[in-house]
Write a protein that holds these residues in place. Structure first.
Motif, PDB file in Angstrom:
ATOM      1  N   TYR A 247       5.595   1.816  10.405  1.00 47.39           N
ATOM      2  CA  TYR A 247       6.689   1.891   9.434  1.00 47.39           C
ATOM      3  C   TYR A 247       7.852   1.082   9.972  1.00 47.39           C
ATOM      4  O   TYR A 247       8.370   1.362  11.051  1.00 47.39           O
ATOM      5  CB  TYR A 247       7.109   3.352   9.221  1.00 47.39           C
ATOM      6  N   GLU A 248       8.238   0.015   9.218  1.00 48.58           N
ATOM      7  CA  GLU A 248       9.307  -0.903   9.617  1.00 48.58           C
ATOM      8  C   GLU A 248       9.074  -1.489  11.013  1.00 48.58           C
ATOM      9  O   GLU A 248      10.005  -1.778  11.752  1.00 48.58           O
ATOM     10  CB  GLU A 248      10.669  -0.204   9.561  1.00 48.58           C
TER      11      GLU A 248
ATOM     12  N   ARG B 234       6.061   4.915  15.097  1.00 50.57           N
ATOM     13  CA  ARG B 234       5.914   5.503  13.754  1.00 50.57           C
ATOM     14  C   ARG B 234       4.654   4.912  13.124  1.00 50.57           C
ATOM     15  O   ARG B 234       4.705   4.067  12.256  1.00 50.57           O
ATOM     16  CB  ARG B 234       7.158   5.217  12.902  1.00 50.57           C
TER      17      ARG B 234
ATOM     18  N   SER C 164      12.232  -5.282   7.249  1.00 50.29           N
ATOM     19  CA  SER C 164      12.810  -4.042   6.722  1.00 50.29           C
ATOM     20  C   SER C 164      11.930  -3.382   5.665  1.00 50.29           C
ATOM     21  O   SER C 164      12.107  -2.206   5.344  1.00 50.29           O
ATOM     22  CB  SER C 164      14.196  -4.319   6.129  1.00 50.29           C
ATOM     23  N   ARG C 165      10.945  -4.130   5.122  1.00 49.01           N
ATOM     24  CA  ARG C 165      10.083  -3.571   4.077  1.00 49.01           C
ATOM     25  C   ARG C 165       8.637  -3.431   4.513  1.00 49.01           C
ATOM     26  O   ARG C 165       7.841  -2.819   3.795  1.00 49.01           O
ATOM     27  CB  ARG C 165      10.163  -4.437   2.810  1.00 49.01           C
ATOM     28  N   ASP C 166       8.289  -3.956   5.684  1.00 49.29           N
ATOM     29  CA  ASP C 166       6.899  -3.928   6.109  1.00 49.29           C
ATOM     30  C   ASP C 166       6.433  -2.490   6.340  1.00 49.29           C
ATOM     31  O   ASP C 166       7.061  -1.723   7.071  1.00 49.29           O
ATOM     32  CB  ASP C 166       6.714  -4.733   7.394  1.00 49.29           C
TER      33      ASP C 166
ATOM     34  N   THR D 223       6.475  -0.010   4.335  1.00 52.22           N
ATOM     35  CA  THR D 223       7.295   1.026   3.701  1.00 52.22           C
ATOM     36  C   THR D 223       6.883   1.334   2.264  1.00 52.22           C
ATOM     37  O   THR D 223       7.323   2.342   1.701  1.00 52.22           O
ATOM     38  CB  THR D 223       8.779   0.604   3.675  1.00 52.22           C
TER      39      THR D 223
ATOM     40  N   LYS E 147       7.976  -0.217  -0.263  1.00 54.97           N
ATOM     41  CA  LYS E 147       9.167  -0.367  -1.107  1.00 54.97           C
ATOM     42  C   LYS E 147       9.039  -1.524  -2.087  1.00 54.97           C
ATOM     43  O   LYS E 147       9.843  -1.662  -3.005  1.00 54.97           O
ATOM     44  CB  LYS E 147      10.409  -0.589  -0.235  1.00 54.97           C
TER      45      LYS E 147
ATOM     46  N   ARG F 267       3.505  -4.006  -2.546  1.00 50.84           N
ATOM     47  CA  ARG F 267       3.181  -2.615  -2.892  1.00 50.84           C
ATOM     48  C   ARG F 267       2.110  -2.488  -3.972  1.00 50.84           C
ATOM     49  O   ARG F 267       1.210  -1.668  -3.879  1.00 50.84           O
ATOM     50  CB  ARG F 267       4.461  -1.892  -3.372  1.00 50.84           C
TER      51      ARG F 267
ATOM     52  N   ARG G 269      -0.742  -1.367   4.239  1.00 49.05           N
ATOM     53  CA  ARG G 269      -0.637   0.017   3.774  1.00 49.05           C
ATOM     54  C   ARG G 269      -0.954   0.165   2.289  1.00 49.05           C
ATOM     55  O   ARG G 269      -1.557   1.155   1.866  1.00 49.05           O
ATOM     56  CB  ARG G 269       0.768   0.552   4.075  1.00 49.05           C
TER      57      ARG G 269
END
Length: 238
Positions: A19-20, A25, A170-172, A174, A176, A201, A221
């Motif tokens: 996450y990010e 994480r 910042s979006r990897d 996530t 988003k 996404r 993801r």
């Protein structure tokens, strides 16, 4: 857009997603990275993107697992993460990897990119431009340089690079979705083959990339968790 590339991130010998970009994480998707790679090839992948997260952060390396994957897959494999000198890149290329992905070293030692292109040809060398807040991130995304997206693109083009992977840190991982304005900015800065390396996404993001003329996307993801079907319908209609 012609290519959606499944990603297998390897950390501590397992296939994970971060996450990010935070190595602490993680979500484990497969205990064996080979099983992850085989899963996506069976689904129709024509290229698999591997990232050695331990090599990227300096915690270790997973070269034996990478070579196990190259031996057992019938499609090309590209590898990034911690490739910071000519010898490590050459070892991967000689071990069956189709092309190496250079990240931090492209910022700290850009001559390496020139040397690899000269020795192996531009078709076997990719640069990964990982950015946060408009500037290039380095060292497994742990720190930020003062180099702008545009400056790195200009320098790499002058060295004969043909393919660039761009990741919005910042979006990897996530889910988003993509930042449209940033995608437009990067497409303008890089006129060669452009692959988006994170943040996709769903099919709407794929449609955005097609609209902007971005040639490919590395997905993780979203396909592991099903927000993006694989193979992607838009790419199999024709």
């Amino acid at each position: 857009m012609s290519l959606v590339i499944p990603c297998v991130d390897i950390q501590s010998g397992r296939a994970v997603r971060l996450y990010e970009g935070d190595p602490d994480r993680e979500t484990v998707y497969f205990e064996r990275p080979l099983d992850a790679a085989l899963h996506w090839v069976e689904k129709g992948a024509t290229l698999v993107h591997l990232v050695d997260l331990d090599a990227a952060t300096g915690r270790g390396e997973n070269k034996n697992i990478i070579f196990e994957i190259t031996r057992n897959l019938n499609v090309p494999v590209e590898v990034g993460g911690g490739i910071r000198n000519f010898e490590s890149a050459q070892a991967l290329l000689e071990g069956g990897v189709q092309r190496v992905v250079i990240g931090t070293a492209a910022v700290k030692n850009p001559d390496l990119v020139s040397q690899l292109i000269s020795a192996h040809g531009p078709e076997r060398v990719v640069v990964s431009l990982d950015a946060k807040d408009g500037f290039v991130a380095v060292s497994g995304w742990a720190s930020q340089s003062e180099l702008s997206i545009e400056s790195l693109c200009e320098d790499m083009a002058s060295r004969g690079l043909q393919t660039l992977i761009f990741t919005d840190v910042s979006r990897d991982g996530t889910l988003k979705g993509l930042d449209r304005d940033l995608m437009v900015r990067v497409r303008k800065a890089w006129t060669g083959e452009l692959i988006v390396g994170g943040g996709v996404r769903d099919v709407q993001d794929v449609a955005l990339l097609k609209e902007l003329g971005i040639e490919g996307a590395i997905v993780g993801r979203s396909i592991y968790e099903g927000t993006l079907p694989f193979p992607v319908p838009e790419l199999t209609e024709r």
